[in-house]
Write a protein that holds these residues in place. Structure first.
Motif, PDB file in Angstrom:
ATOM      1  N   LEU A 229       0.832  -1.207   0.000  1.00 21.37           N
ATOM      2  CA  LEU A 229       0.000   0.000   0.000  1.00 21.37           C
ATOM      3  C   LEU A 229       0.864   1.254   0.000  1.00 21.37           C
ATOM      4  CD1 LEU A 229      -2.739  -0.968   2.623  1.00 21.37           C
ATOM      5  CD2 LEU A 229      -2.798  -1.281   0.135  1.00 21.37           C
ATOM      6  N   HIS A 230       1.920   1.227   0.791  1.00 22.06           N
ATOM      7  CA  HIS A 230       2.796   2.390   0.888  1.00 22.06           C
ATOM      8  C   HIS A 230       3.448   2.686  -0.457  1.00 22.06           C
ATOM      9  CE1 HIS A 230       6.743   4.335   1.773  1.00 22.06           C
ATOM     10  NE2 HIS A 230       5.974   5.098   2.527  1.00 22.06           N
ATOM     11  N   ALA A 231       3.961   1.637  -1.121  1.00 24.62           N
ATOM     12  CA  ALA A 231       4.628   1.845  -2.410  1.00 24.62           C
ATOM     13  C   ALA A 231       3.667   2.390  -3.454  1.00 24.62           C
ATOM     14  CB  ALA A 231       5.238   0.525  -2.886  1.00 24.62           C
ATOM     15  N   VAL A 232       2.467   1.824  -3.527  1.00 30.37           N
ATOM     16  CA  VAL A 232       1.480   2.285  -4.508  1.00 30.37           C
ATOM     17  C   VAL A 232       1.075   3.725  -4.217  1.00 30.37           C
ATOM     18  CG1 VAL A 232      -0.865   1.940  -5.382  1.00 30.37           C
ATOM     19  CG2 VAL A 232       0.627  -0.030  -5.020  1.00 30.37           C
ATOM     20  N   ALA A 233       0.873   4.035  -2.942  1.00 26.74           N
ATOM     21  CA  ALA A 233       0.467   5.394  -2.564  1.00 26.74           C
ATOM     22  C   ALA A 233       1.535   6.417  -2.923  1.00 26.74           C
ATOM     23  CB  ALA A 233       0.150   5.448  -1.066  1.00 26.74           C
ATOM     24  N   VAL A 234       2.810   6.044  -2.783  1.00 27.72           N
ATOM     25  CA  VAL A 234       3.904   6.954  -3.132  1.00 27.72           C
ATOM     26  C   VAL A 234       3.981   7.147  -4.643  1.00 27.72           C
ATOM     27  CG1 VAL A 234       6.421   7.192  -3.180  1.00 27.72           C
ATOM     28  CG2 VAL A 234       5.272   6.517  -1.067  1.00 27.72           C
ATOM     29  N   VAL A 245      -1.454  -4.499  -6.962  1.00 22.77           N
ATOM     30  CA  VAL A 245      -0.948  -4.980  -5.672  1.00 22.77           C
ATOM     31  C   VAL A 245      -0.981  -6.499  -5.670  1.00 22.77           C
ATOM     32  CG1 VAL A 245      -1.544  -5.215  -3.223  1.00 22.77           C
ATOM     33  CG2 VAL A 245      -1.465  -2.957  -4.278  1.00 22.77           C
ATOM     34  N   SER A 246       0.115  -7.114  -5.252  1.00 24.65           N
ATOM     35  CA  SER A 246       0.209  -8.568  -5.150  1.00 24.65           C
ATOM     36  C   SER A 246       0.885  -8.925  -3.835  1.00 24.65           C
ATOM     37  CB  SER A 246       1.008  -9.141  -6.315  1.00 24.65           C
ATOM     38  OG  SER A 246       1.162 -10.537  -6.205  1.00 24.65           O
ATOM     39  N   GLY A 247       0.204  -9.734  -3.017  1.00 26.94           N
ATOM     40  CA  GLY A 247       0.761 -10.127  -1.727  1.00 26.94           C
ATOM     41  C   GLY A 247       0.016  -9.497  -0.580  1.00 26.94           C
ATOM     42  N   GLY A 248      -0.645 -10.314   0.223  1.00 20.96           N
ATOM     43  CA  GLY A 248      -1.320  -9.800   1.414  1.00 20.96           C
ATOM     44  C   GLY A 248      -2.777  -9.461   1.247  1.00 20.96           C
ATOM     45  N   ALA A 256      -9.906  -3.188  -1.007  1.00 18.96           N
ATOM     46  CA  ALA A 256     -10.357  -1.796  -1.040  1.00 18.96           C
ATOM     47  C   ALA A 256      -9.208  -0.844  -0.720  1.00 18.96           C
ATOM     48  CB  ALA A 256     -11.498  -1.594  -0.050  1.00 18.96           C
ATOM     49  N   LYS A 257      -8.371  -1.209   0.247  1.00 20.25           N
ATOM     50  CA  LYS A 257      -7.215  -0.372   0.589  1.00 20.25           C
ATOM     51  C   LYS A 257      -6.277  -0.228  -0.599  1.00 20.25           C
ATOM     52  CE  LYS A 257      -7.166  -1.671   5.503  1.00 20.25           C
ATOM     53  NZ  LYS A 257      -6.412  -2.449   6.542  1.00 20.25           N
ATOM     54  N   ALA A 258      -6.089  -1.323  -1.338  1.00 14.02           N
ATOM     55  CA  ALA A 258      -5.204  -1.269  -2.508  1.00 14.02           C
ATOM     56  C   ALA A 258      -5.744  -0.300  -3.552  1.00 14.02           C
ATOM     57  CB  ALA A 258      -5.051  -2.669  -3.102  1.00 14.02           C
ATOM     58  N   ILE A 259      -7.049  -0.354  -3.811  1.00 15.21           N
ATOM     59  CA  ILE A 259      -7.665   0.550  -4.785  1.00 15.21           C
ATOM     60  C   ILE A 259      -7.561   1.993  -4.301  1.00 15.21           C
ATOM     61  CG2 ILE A 259      -9.796   1.159  -5.968  1.00 15.21           C
ATOM     62  CD1 ILE A 259      -8.548  -1.499  -6.879  1.00 15.21           C
ATOM     63  N   LEU A 260      -7.861   2.231  -3.048  1.00 14.68           N
ATOM     64  CA  LEU A 260      -7.800   3.581  -2.495  1.00 14.68           C
ATOM     65  C   LEU A 260      -6.380   4.133  -2.507  1.00 14.68           C
ATOM     66  CD1 LEU A 260     -10.236   2.981   0.478  1.00 14.68           C
ATOM     67  CD2 LEU A 260     -10.634   4.589  -1.393  1.00 14.68           C
ATOM     68  N   SER A 261      -5.386   3.253  -2.451  1.00 15.63           N
ATOM     69  CA  SER A 261      -3.990   3.693  -2.515  1.00 15.63           C
ATOM     70  C   SER A 261      -3.574   4.063  -3.933  1.00 15.63           C
ATOM     71  CB  SER A 261      -3.062   2.596  -1.985  1.00 15.63           C
ATOM     72  OG  SER A 261      -3.303   2.353  -0.615  1.00 15.63           O
ATOM     73  N   GLY A 262      -4.289   3.517  -4.939  1.00 11.95           N
ATOM     74  CA  GLY A 262      -3.976   3.857  -6.317  1.00 11.95           C
ATOM     75  C   GLY A 262      -3.840   2.686  -7.267  1.00 11.95           C
ATOM     76  N   ALA A 263      -4.121   1.466  -6.797  1.00 18.98           N
ATOM     77  CA  ALA A 263      -3.981   0.292  -7.651  1.00 18.98           C
ATOM     78  C   ALA A 263      -5.145   0.181  -8.633  1.00 18.98           C
ATOM     79  CB  ALA A 263      -3.910  -0.977  -6.807  1.00 18.98           C
ATOM     80  N   SER A 264      -4.843  -0.335  -9.830  1.00 24.77           N
ATOM     81  CA  SER A 264      -5.888  -0.615 -10.812  1.00 24.77           C
ATOM     82  C   SER A 264      -6.519  -1.975 -10.578  1.00 24.77           C
ATOM     83  CB  SER A 264      -5.300  -0.568 -12.234  1.00 24.77           C
ATOM     84  OG  SER A 264      -4.841   0.717 -12.555  1.00 24.77           O
ATOM     85  N   ALA A 265      -5.755  -2.893  -9.982  1.00 27.72           N
ATOM     86  CA  ALA A 265      -6.244  -4.246  -9.725  1.00 27.72           C
ATOM     87  C   ALA A 265      -5.424  -4.847  -8.599  1.00 27.72           C
ATOM     88  CB  ALA A 265      -6.144  -5.102 -10.991  1.00 27.72           C
ATOM     89  N   VAL A 305      -7.564   7.803  -3.704  1.00 28.62           N
ATOM     90  CA  VAL A 305      -8.048   8.751  -2.695  1.00 28.62           C
ATOM     91  C   VAL A 305      -7.103   8.830  -1.500  1.00 28.62           C
ATOM     92  CG1 VAL A 305      -9.892   9.134  -0.996  1.00 28.62           C
ATOM     93  CG2 VAL A 305     -10.470   8.611  -3.373  1.00 28.62           C
ATOM     94  N   LEU A 306      -6.497   7.704  -1.144  1.00 33.25           N
ATOM     95  CA  LEU A 306      -5.577   7.681  -0.006  1.00 33.25           C
ATOM     96  C   LEU A 306      -4.111   7.652  -0.443  1.00 33.25           C
ATOM     97  CD1 LEU A 306      -7.406   5.262   2.474  1.00 33.25           C
ATOM     98  CD2 LEU A 306      -7.307   7.760   2.500  1.00 33.25           C
TER      99      LEU A 306
END
Length: 330
Positions: A229-234, A245-248, A256-265, A305-306
């Motif tokens: 999440l941190h890497a995607v958000a940055v 996001v892959s893993g976890g 949902a957290k992954a999408i809100l951080s900026g992931a497409s899938a 968003v996040l």
């Protein structure tokens, strides 16, 4: 209800949940169940550079060993159908999955050096792969191999695969780059279309009774997600590459957290290995419920968003949060 359709690597997915590369791709019935449960795409297990190169060398050794057996041997070579070299069985499996599944099927290559093996990317494209995931699994073990030399070698691998095909290429990374945004910028310059964050490296344990390595697959948990999440958000807002996001990812909230951080899938593997295809139906339901309660009508509204895209000074924000965390641990 939240509309879960998303776009990844130029592909329209009905769900952001992707079956990641795993042994599941050898089980067609399981994959069909995953698609029925809500999977938006499937990534096949990887073809390894070492596997392809070794098969090529084995064929040469087989032929060369018979070159001087007798006077006529120089004009004799075995029929090529006697053994198979390269990606044949993999491509046949890929074609089978394309016919059987009504979601995109992604081919996968795993390599650490540029070379002739990258031509097999064309075989995957010809077999019907709608994109290729290039897995950069390369652990530094040589003290003379600097971070820069390793990264330049990896970028050369990405570039060589991208140049072989017209379909999109996504690159699966490890979390161990000292300057991840700069390396991702380098990947973007190669012409790749996306990145997957992150690979789970093989981490053997030790058997003290037998004094040997314990080679067991340890499934992920949601505790591994924050690193992703941190890497995607940055990275969100700093790159045009689509991020996965892959893993976890084990729950709808994780997705949902992954999408809100900026992931497409998001890619799901461990939850599927533990629970079977039913895990996808559960995660889909939980994710939809969470995003709906938050008021999002689509993933596009929620994406990023996040993220840190709106932070005026990401470095200062990071250090402030680190200090607060240490001072407020109780």
């Amino acid at each position: 209800m939240t509309e879960l359709a998303t776009r990844w690597l130029g592909l329209e997915l009905r769900s952001p949940l992707v079956v990641g590369a795993s042994p599941l791709t050898d089980d067609l019935d399981a994959l069909k169940a995953c698609v029925e449960a809500g999977a938006g795409a499937v990534v096949m297990h990887s073809l390894f550079e070492e596997q392809l190169v070794e098969e090529q060398m084995a064929a040469h050794r087989f032929i060369d060993s018979r070159t001087n057996i007798d006077a006529e041997a120089r004009s004799f070579f075995p029929e090529s159908e006697v053994f198979e070299i390269g990606s044949g069985s993999y491509c046949r499996r890929l074609e089978q999955l394309r016919r059987a599944l009504d979601v995109p099927v992604i081919g996968s290559l795993n390599g650490i050096s540029p070379g002739g093996w990258t031509q097999y990317a064309r075989d995957l494209e010809a077999a019907g792969a709608q994109a290729i995931e290039l897995n950069l699994y390369d652990l530094a073990s040589d003290p003379t191999d600097t971070a820069d030399s390793l990264e330049q070698r990896q970028l050369a691998v990405v570039r060589s695969v991208v140049e072989q095909v017209s379909i999109p290429v996504s690159v699966k990374l490890s979390p161990f780059y000292s300057a991840l945004p700069a390396f991702v910028a380098g990947i973007e310059r190669t012409g790749a279309h996306g990145v997957v964050l992150f690979n789970r490296f093989y981490q053997p344990d030790m058997d003290l009774d037998e004094l040997e390595l314990s080679r067991e697959v340890v499934l992920s948990s949601s505790a591994e997600l924050p690193l992703r999440l941190h890497a995607v958000a940055v990275l969100y807002g700093q790159t045009s590459l689509e991020m996965v996001v892959s893993g976890g990812v084990h729950t709808g909230d994780d997705a949902a957290k992954a999408i809100l951080s900026g992931a497409s899938a998001v890619q799901v593997v461990s939850a599927l290995l533990a629970e079977g295809p039913a895990a996808l139906a559960r995660i889909t339901r939980e994710m939809n419920d969470r995003l709906s309660r938050m008021g999002y009508s689509s993933l596009a509204e929620a994406r990023g968003v996040l993220s840190m895209a709106s932070a005026p000074n990401v470095r200062a924000w990071e250090r402030l949060n680190y200090a607060r965390l240490l001072h407020g641990w109780k």
